[in-house]
Design an enzyme around this catalytic site. Structure first.
Site, PDB file in Angstrom:
ATOM      1  N   GLU A  32       0.857  -1.180   0.000  1.00  0.00           N
ATOM      2  CA  GLU A  32       0.000   0.000   0.000  1.00  0.00           C
ATOM      3  C   GLU A  32       0.900   1.239   0.000  1.00  0.00           C
ATOM      4  OE1 GLU A  32      -2.926  -0.114   3.132  1.00  0.00           O
ATOM      5  OE2 GLU A  32      -3.091  -2.298   2.977  1.00  0.00           O
ATOM      6  N   HIS A  45      -9.021 -13.193 -12.375  1.00  0.00           N
ATOM      7  CA  HIS A  45      -9.790 -12.049 -12.853  1.00  0.00           C
ATOM      8  C   HIS A  45     -11.196 -11.990 -12.269  1.00  0.00           C
ATOM      9  CE1 HIS A  45     -12.634 -10.160 -15.699  1.00  0.00           C
ATOM     10  NE2 HIS A  45     -11.702  -9.223 -15.738  1.00  0.00           N
TER      11      HIS A  45
END
Length: 870
Positions: free
Chosen positions: A302, A827
């Site tokens: 992050e 995905h």
């Protein structure tokens, strides 16, 4: 550095490293590591687990609380909710101990009371290489003031017992009592831009591709899926930006001046603008590769930007990636691997012993060292993969192999293989000296098989091959039995199957593989050459009803067992009203069941070494546990009639013979009719004879594994008696050659190795193995054209084999997702999380089992699909 003791309640990041995991949890340890590594990390401190323990020590009901948590069943969500709510209510009433409170406020004053802070949980079982625990506890942003800081520290502690955190620990076998919570207090950055960076592609697994998500405002909104993000992908090897996808960014989450956050609607100028420029993208990649190198594994990072300054806010291992083949290729070329598990229709992990046996057994590529492990047969994630690189460098196989694999093995394998071998980086491998040497070795054993296959197809007589094969294999088995009875020492007895595993299969395959390939080839020639005379379904029928096939004969024998039981209505009634285990325990005293018991034992004598997932030598065979076999017999008794199976088989025989005769008759008309008729007749004969023996080599291998298994168990019992194994079954976590070494070296310590492999084996069960993968870790995806994508109306659930970016528009209307293949970061899973819809992936044959118009319920939390009806 100041010495850290368990009585310290707070520690600044500058005094924390990875060794302090037990004190500050995974998140805190990572922040300390990055700080000490000179990375740009916003300043902060951690409340240690000592502070949490002091807080819990004031809770008189802690013992009963942990007992309740331990008793929770993962499928009982009501109990999870009830226990969790009770625990949280009780802990909310406990005051923070005075000395802990004093330590918090002192650290806060040192950092600066004028700043806003992020308050995050950091569990001792969090951000580990095998389990990330990401998102299981709570995070609070823009916290200001003493009272708010203390309140949110308490909330973080209590968040260790949210329903999702309790359930996650239970499912991953983390004891509740052993997981403690640290709290990270970190100075807030008020970012203009924030995002997530994966140092390996989380969708394809490609270790050389960095994937960056970026959006405006606070990063927590992106992590939680509230806002959309741009996607950037960069090749680490050359810093090339290989993909940019600009999102439609409607919202940003911003901090309020007085604490808390709010949603900001973005204007058109930002909505469709690219968030990061090329320079910023590459700067992030440099930080990412630096962090990955420090930790030695791909990272989920992050990050945020305030003005032009970049900050690393958090990092954790990417736990969803399928492992890389080890050892990696030494030639520097791109390699491609095919899943042996998928070929055998068994995607569960194989035991270390089972894989090592297969490595000994597969002969091609190790002719000079037959009793060594095969270097082209590689264990990855508890599964077995075949390194196809040398084969696929041969021009003829480069063209034909993807098509053959798709037609015979798995239709989802062909295109990914083609995708890899068409790449320049793979084609360059043919100039690599090591690859060229491997190609030469492969060609050396492929050429004789090819020549013999052609001879079997067009020259040699196919008739009588079944009897010749059976006589040959019986002689081989008899030879093995004789050799097994000779050695005196345990190590010598283990080396007998080592010899036969390494030597014998090559001889068998050279003798009979050309015939099997010829049978398959003959089918394909008929399908292509005579397509005007026979349909694909009719071509398949030419290989049905083949008497003498090892598996067919076994299946017919199972039906015979049911027919034997039918001779006594009294026995049938007992069998259908008694559980399988009781029947097996009382096989010798079944009511009116003497004849059935004799037939049962005769069947096990012949086929008892077979069973579910039989390619793994560690799995119980029918001789060990025949419940699955008995269930088949009972099912036959419930739904079948006497002799039905034999009549069905005979019907297939008649249909096959008629279809073959009809084809020969039909093709003889017209130009070159006599020649075509002779060719068709020859090909039909090939199928009728050669396809019968396609299961015989495997049947022989299972016999050989059965003999090997008996010696392995004998060795395990000796090691257990010597107190070197805790359980006899622990032997399956050793490799075969390793077992021989252990037997020959009485002082070799093996418990630690076994313990680690047990842990790995459990972890591998949670992984979905790819059919095809590369040495870069990439899982090539099957691409679908948009023309083949169905229309999804609002409120419908998308059921698909898998999805790729071409399917993404369907998620707008879909309210749920079910896929045949996939994992946490593939995905469909990623997009489903982005759209907030439940998803269950890895549902085999879901596109066949679930029909359009059916009502289903997708239990995304528990991982299953419930079919409700029409």
């Amino acid at each position: 550095m100041e010495k850290i003791t368990n009585t310290q309640f707070t520690l600044p990041f500058s005094q924390i490293s990875a060794k302090d995991l037990i004190l500050v949890g995974g998140k805190g340890a990572n922040l300390g590591e990055m700080t000490q590594g000179g990375l740009p990390v916003p300043d902060g401190f951690c409340l240690t687990t000592s502070a949490f323990k002091a807080f819990m020590a004031d809770f008189a009901g802690a013992h009963d609380m942990y007992a309740q948590l331990t008793s929770i069943q993962t499928d009982d969500l009501d109990m999870v909710r009830q226990v969790g709510q009770t625990v949280r209510q009780n802990l909310a009433n406990i005051p923070i101990p005075h000395d802990v409170k004093t330590s918090i406020l002192s650290a806060w004053h040192d950092m600066g009371t004028e700043h806003a802070y992020a308050v995050r949980s950091s569990a001792t079982a969090e951000d580990l290489p095998s389990a990330s625990f990401a998102g299981q506890q709570d995070t609070y942003l823009n916290i200001k003031g003493e009272a708010s800081l203390l309140e949110h520290v308490r909330k973080c502690w209590i968040s260790l017992f949210t329903d999702r955190a309790i359930l996650y620990r239970a499912k991953n076998n983390f004891p509740h009592r052993d997981v403690h919570l640290s709290v990270v207090v970190q100075r807030m950055i008020f970012p203009d831009i924030s995002g997530i960076m994966f140092t390996a592609d989380p969708v394809t697994g490609h270790r050389k591709i960095v994937s960056i998500d970026a959006s405006y405002g606070l990063g927590e909104a992106l992590v939680s899926g509230i806002v959309s993000a741009d996607l950037y992908k960069v090749d680490k090897r050359n810093q090339a930006i290989v993909e940019i996808k600009v999102a439609d960014k409607k919202l940003a989450i911003r901090p309020k001046p007085d604490g808390g956050t709010y949603q900001e609607k973005l204007g058109d100028d930002l909505c469709h603008a690219q968030v990061l420029n090329d320079e910023q993208i590459r700067a992030l990649v440099k930080f990412g590769t630096r962090i990955e190198a420090h930790y030695g594994c791909p990272q989920d990072i992050e990050w945020c930007m305030e003005g032009t300054d970049i900050y690393m806010v958090q990092t954790r291992p990417i736990t969803s990636l399928f492992p890389l083949p080890k050892p990696p290729p030494s030639d520097g070329s791109l390699h491609v691997y095919l899943s042996f598990n998928h070929i055998q229709v068994m995607t569960d992990p194989i035991s270390p012993m089972g894989i090592s046996i297969l490595q000994l057994l597969i002969p091609f590529g190790k002719e000079k060292f037959p009793m060594h492990y095969n270097p082209y047969f590689v264990p990855v994630g508890g599964r077995a993969y075949i390194d196809l690189s040398a084969i696929l460098q041969l021009p003829i196989f480069n063209r034909l192999y993807p098509e053959v694999v798709a037609a015979i093995v798995d239709p989802l394998m062909g295109q990914p293989i083609r995708d890899v071998i068409d790449r320049e980086e793979f084609r360059c491998g043919r100039h690599n000296p090591e690859i060229r040497a491997s190609v030469g070795r492969v060609a050396k054993w492929l050429l004789p098989i090819f020549v013999k296959t052609m001879a079997r197809t067009w020259i040699q007589k196919p008739d009588g091959i079944v009897n010749r094969v059976e006589q040959y294999l019986d002689q081989k088995l008899e030879s093995i039995h004789q050799h097994m009875s000779k050695p005196q020492t345990l190590a010598e007895r283990l080396k007998v199957p080592q010899y036969f595993l390494g030597e014998m299969l090559l001889d068998i395959l050279f003798k009979f593989l050309p015939a099997i390939i010829s049978g398959i080839l003959s089918q394909n020639i008929i399908r292509r050459m005579f397509s005007n005379y026979i349909t694909p379904i009719e071509v398949i029928s030419l290989a049905q009803g083949l008497s003498g096939n090892a598996t067919t004969e076994m299946d017919l024998s199972v039906g015979d067992l049911a027919d034997t039981a039918r001779q006594s209505p009294k026995l049938v009634k007992y069998l259908l009203n008694t559980d399988a285990r009781t029947i097996l325990e009382n096989m010798e005293s079944l009511p009116d069941g003497q004849t059935f018991a004799q037939a049962w034992h005769a069947f096990l004598e012949k086929y008892g070494m077979r069973g579910p997932s039989e390619i793994d030598i560690a799995r119980p065979c029918w001789r060990d546990n025949a419940e699955s076999l008995l269930q088949v017999v009972l099912g036959n008794l419930q739904h079948g009639e006497s002799g039905t199976h034999r009549k069905h088989h005979q019907r297939l025989v008649v249909e096959r013979e008629k279809m073959g005769a009809r084809l020969v008759e039909n093709v003889q008309h017209g130009m070159f009719g006599k020649i075509k008729s002779k060719i068709a007749q020859r090909l039909v004969r090939n199928i009728s004879n050669y396809m019968v023996i396609r299961e015989h080599p495997k049947f022989f291998i299972i016999h050989l594994l059965d003999l090997t298994k008996k010696v392995i168990i004998e060795a395990a019992e000796v090691l257990h008696a010597q107190d070197r194994l805790d359980n006899v079954s622990d032997v399956w976590y050793l490799e075969f050659l390793e077992l021989i070494f252990v037997v020959e070296h009485p002082h070799k310590e093996i418990r630690s190795v076994i313990a680690k492999r047990k842990t790995d084996y459990i972890r591998y069960h949670n992984m979905i193995p790819p059919r095809i993968m590369t040495s870069d870790g990439e899982i090539p995806m099957v691409k679908h054209s948009r023309e083949n994508i169905p229309i999804i109306n609002h409120g419908e659930i998308l059921v698909a084999p898998f999805t790729d970016p071409g399917w993404t528009p369907l998620f707008i209307n879909a309210v749920g997702l079910v896929m045949e293949v996939g994992g946490l970061m593939t995905h469909g899973s990623v997009v489903a999380r982005e759209y907030g819809i439940p998803a269950v992936v890895g549902v085999l044959n879901c596109t066949k089992l679930i029909k359009t118009g059916q009502r289903i319920r997708v239990h995304g939390d528990l991982g299953y699909v419930e079919i409700l009806g029409q």
